[in-house]
Scaffold this motif. Sequence first.
Motif, PDB file in Angstrom:
ATOM      1  N   LEU A 104       0.824  -1.207   0.000  1.00 47.36           N
ATOM      2  CA  LEU A 104       0.000   0.000   0.000  1.00 47.36           C
ATOM      3  C   LEU A 104       0.859   1.259   0.000  1.00 47.36           C
ATOM      4  N   GLY A 105       1.929   1.271   0.778  1.00 50.43           N
ATOM      5  CA  GLY A 105       2.772   2.454   0.850  1.00 50.43           C
ATOM      6  C   GLY A 105       3.329   2.852  -0.504  1.00 50.43           C
ATOM      7  N   SER A 106       3.795   1.887  -1.270  1.00 51.75           N
ATOM      8  CA  SER A 106       4.351   2.201  -2.591  1.00 51.75           C
ATOM      9  C   SER A 106       3.259   2.648  -3.549  1.00 51.75           C
ATOM     10  N   ARG A 107       2.043   2.088  -3.418  1.00 51.73           N
ATOM     11  CA  ARG A 107       0.938   2.515  -4.291  1.00 51.73           C
ATOM     12  C   ARG A 107       0.550   3.961  -3.991  1.00 51.73           C
ATOM     13  N   TRP A 108       0.422   4.287  -2.703  1.00 52.19           N
ATOM     14  CA  TRP A 108       0.076   5.665  -2.337  1.00 52.19           C
ATOM     15  C   TRP A 108       1.171   6.625  -2.782  1.00 52.19           C
ATOM     16  N   GLN A 109       2.405   6.214  -2.631  1.00 51.37           N
ATOM     17  CA  GLN A 109       3.506   7.065  -3.084  1.00 51.37           C
ATOM     18  C   GLN A 109       3.389   7.353  -4.577  1.00 51.37           C
ATOM     19  N   ALA A 110       3.155   6.307  -5.372  1.00 52.42           N
ATOM     20  CA  ALA A 110       3.048   6.474  -6.821  1.00 52.42           C
ATOM     21  C   ALA A 110       1.866   7.368  -7.189  1.00 52.42           C
ATOM     22  N   GLU A 111       0.727   7.182  -6.514  1.00 50.25           N
ATOM     23  CA  GLU A 111      -0.457   7.989  -6.818  1.00 50.25           C
ATOM     24  C   GLU A 111      -0.251   9.437  -6.394  1.00 50.25           C
ATOM     25  N   ALA A 112       0.405   9.648  -5.258  1.00 49.64           N
ATOM     26  CA  ALA A 112       0.659  11.019  -4.802  1.00 49.64           C
ATOM     27  C   ALA A 112       1.591  11.741  -5.763  1.00 49.64           C
ATOM     28  N   ALA A 123       2.043  11.010  -8.930  1.00 51.04           N
ATOM     29  CA  ALA A 123       1.324  11.206 -10.193  1.00 51.04           C
ATOM     30  C   ALA A 123       0.409  12.428 -10.109  1.00 51.04           C
ATOM     31  N   ALA A 124      -0.263  12.601  -8.970  1.00 50.86           N
ATOM     32  CA  ALA A 124      -1.130  13.776  -8.793  1.00 50.86           C
ATOM     33  C   ALA A 124      -0.303  15.055  -8.795  1.00 50.86           C
ATOM     34  N   LEU A 125       0.851  15.013  -8.138  1.00 47.58           N
ATOM     35  CA  LEU A 125       1.730  16.180  -8.113  1.00 47.58           C
ATOM     36  C   LEU A 125       2.203  16.525  -9.519  1.00 47.58           C
ATOM     37  N   ASP A 126       2.586  15.511 -10.296  1.00 48.68           N
ATOM     38  CA  ASP A 126       3.064  15.747 -11.660  1.00 48.68           C
ATOM     39  C   ASP A 126       1.959  16.288 -12.561  1.00 48.68           C
ATOM     40  N   GLU A 127       0.746  15.758 -12.386  1.00 49.29           N
ATOM     41  CA  GLU A 127      -0.342  16.162 -13.277  1.00 49.29           C
ATOM     42  C   GLU A 127      -0.899  17.529 -12.935  1.00 49.29           C
ATOM     43  N   HIS A 128      -0.989  17.834 -11.640  1.00 47.10           N
ATOM     44  CA  HIS A 128      -1.704  19.046 -11.235  1.00 47.10           C
ATOM     45  C   HIS A 128      -0.840  20.070 -10.495  1.00 47.10           C
ATOM     46  N   GLY A 129       0.377  19.698 -10.100  1.00 48.92           N
ATOM     47  CA  GLY A 129       1.169  20.570  -9.237  1.00 48.92           C
ATOM     48  C   GLY A 129       1.836  21.742  -9.924  1.00 48.92           C
ATOM     49  N   GLY A 130       1.923  21.700 -11.243  1.00 51.41           N
ATOM     50  CA  GLY A 130       2.472  22.843 -11.962  1.00 51.41           C
ATOM     51  C   GLY A 130       3.974  22.965 -11.923  1.00 51.41           C
ATOM     52  N   ALA A 164      10.631  15.506  -2.850  1.00 49.20           N
ATOM     53  CA  ALA A 164      11.634  14.657  -2.197  1.00 49.20           C
ATOM     54  C   ALA A 164      11.017  13.890  -1.036  1.00 49.20           C
ATOM     55  N   LYS A 165      10.121  14.533  -0.291  1.00 49.95           N
ATOM     56  CA  LYS A 165       9.457  13.858   0.823  1.00 49.95           C
ATOM     57  C   LYS A 165       8.596  12.710   0.323  1.00 49.95           C
ATOM     58  N   LEU A 166       7.844  12.934  -0.733  1.00 50.38           N
ATOM     59  CA  LEU A 166       6.999  11.878  -1.281  1.00 50.38           C
ATOM     60  C   LEU A 166       7.840  10.705  -1.781  1.00 50.38           C
ATOM     61  N   GLU A 167       8.984  10.996  -2.339  1.00 46.95           N
ATOM     62  CA  GLU A 167       9.858   9.924  -2.815  1.00 46.95           C
ATOM     63  C   GLU A 167      10.515   9.166  -1.667  1.00 46.95           C
ATOM     64  N   ARG A 168      10.739   9.877  -0.554  1.00 43.16           N
ATOM     65  CA  ARG A 168      11.455   9.282   0.575  1.00 43.16           C
ATOM     66  C   ARG A 168      10.514   8.632   1.587  1.00 43.16           C
ATOM     67  N   GLU A 169       9.426   9.321   1.926  1.00 48.76           N
ATOM     68  CA  GLU A 169       8.524   8.872   2.990  1.00 48.76           C
ATOM     69  C   GLU A 169       7.145   9.479   2.752  1.00 48.76           C
ATOM     70  N   ALA A 170       6.396   8.878   1.851  1.00 48.20           N
ATOM     71  CA  ALA A 170       5.103   9.452   1.491  1.00 48.20           C
ATOM     72  C   ALA A 170       4.119   9.404   2.658  1.00 48.20           C
ATOM     73  N   PRO A 193       0.366  15.523  -1.256  1.00 46.59           N
ATOM     74  CA  PRO A 193       1.066  16.728  -1.703  1.00 46.59           C
ATOM     75  C   PRO A 193       0.631  17.989  -0.962  1.00 46.59           C
ATOM     76  N   SER A 194      -0.670  18.153  -0.760  1.00 47.74           N
ATOM     77  CA  SER A 194      -1.136  19.363  -0.076  1.00 47.74           C
ATOM     78  C   SER A 194      -0.822  19.314   1.415  1.00 47.74           C
ATOM     79  N   ARG A 195      -0.797  18.129   2.005  1.00 49.55           N
ATOM     80  CA  ARG A 195      -0.390  17.996   3.409  1.00 49.55           C
ATOM     81  C   ARG A 195       1.037  18.511   3.595  1.00 49.55           C
ATOM     82  N   TYR A 196       1.945  18.010   2.770  1.00 54.05           N
ATOM     83  CA  TYR A 196       3.339  18.394   2.946  1.00 54.05           C
ATOM     84  C   TYR A 196       3.611  19.819   2.462  1.00 54.05           C
TER      85      TYR A 196
END
Length: 418
Positions: free
Chosen positions: A51-59, A61-68, A93-99, A338-341
């Motif tokens: 689950l952790g790796s899935r959430w990391q990937a989805e987070a 992906a959302a950052l890449d698509e919508h984060g600008g 970097a946080k999402l990649e290290r510890e989502a 992404p918005s949390r961090y």
Amino acid sequence: MTVDLAALGAALDDRLRAADADLAARFPGERPVRQPVHTVYVPADRYDADLGSRWQAEALAALDEHGGGAEGAADAFGLPAHLAADLYTRVRAKLEREAIEDLRIDFEDGYGARPDDEEDAAVDAAAAGLLRAVEAGTATAFSGIRFKSFEAPTRARGLRTFARFVGAVARDGRLPDGFVVTFPKVTSVDQVEAMLVACQQVEAAAGLADGAIRFEIQVETPQAICGPDGTALVARMVHASSGRCTSLHYGTYDFSASCGIAAAYQSMEHPAADHAKAVMQVAAAGTGVHLSDGSTNILPVGSHDDVLAAWRLHGRLVRRSLERGYYQGWDLHPAQLPSRYAATYSFFREGLPAAAERLRNYVGQVASGVMDEPATARALADFVVRGLDCGAADEQEVHVLTGLDRPAIDRLAKRSLA
């Protein structure tokens, strides 16, 4: 006539000895441990070791698509323009290290009522998944379960899940590092005392040491804030836990509904929520018990504009909680990470220069326009420690800004065992 101060002092020491001991036992101060910035709640039947790796990937992906990107992060998250590029880099970097910092496998509202054999199977599968993640080194720093409450209709099922899961993850007389259980919908001090009995017997059956099981009290009912005698039962609950209570978590929607607030107006920032959280804050002060705000159910899904609107709302609520001394909250969807961090890092990055300067002046006894007292210096150091713990700042820059190394800041923040 002169006062014999030595004799008077000895008499007062004797008179106040019991009160001094009681104060030290009940209000030991901040625990020297890291507090996660959030707790992710996942229904038990959706949890597995990956689950952790899935959430990391989805987070991500959302950052890449919508984060600008670094150029558009200010608009996407409502960040200060001069900090946006740095914050975007740090968040990524946080999402990649510890989502996910803290994960709660939910057998309560997020899971619902199921036949016993189905929930038993989910308990076994989730426990096995957690152990696999621990063995693979991919488990979150903090983890645990939320089981059904000790209210009469759900008590037997909650107890069964609690005992079964703990028994399954206990290994060689130990629980996974950072493991805690969430005790929901607590309505009385009696329930906390019952939880102590349950913990002791579950520990004994699982071969754990006395006190190994720690729990969070979830404040989701008006009874916890104002008991039938008009007192704040949550304060008595903390002290009735015999040191096992690690934190108080506010439950936004159960509490709001119980107060009769219409669904459209149920929110972390409703006045009833602010009142409850203020009572919780005073009850926990000095006890070493942490505080967590609740969640927003407005998720960042749908169109680009919908995602940005949800991010800005979530970020504003996270920032609001941080400003009020609630350093933790709930997240319910990968795209909320992404918005949390972003909000958390912005809070600490914006405040770091001034906090560091005041801390340097305090330690160096440098005259300035602000005269800080020891309690404020402790709060300044605690602010810096929290920024370091979550990754909003690094030790080298803090040393440059304050002239202090991490052990010295920990001591000022009362986070050191030395």
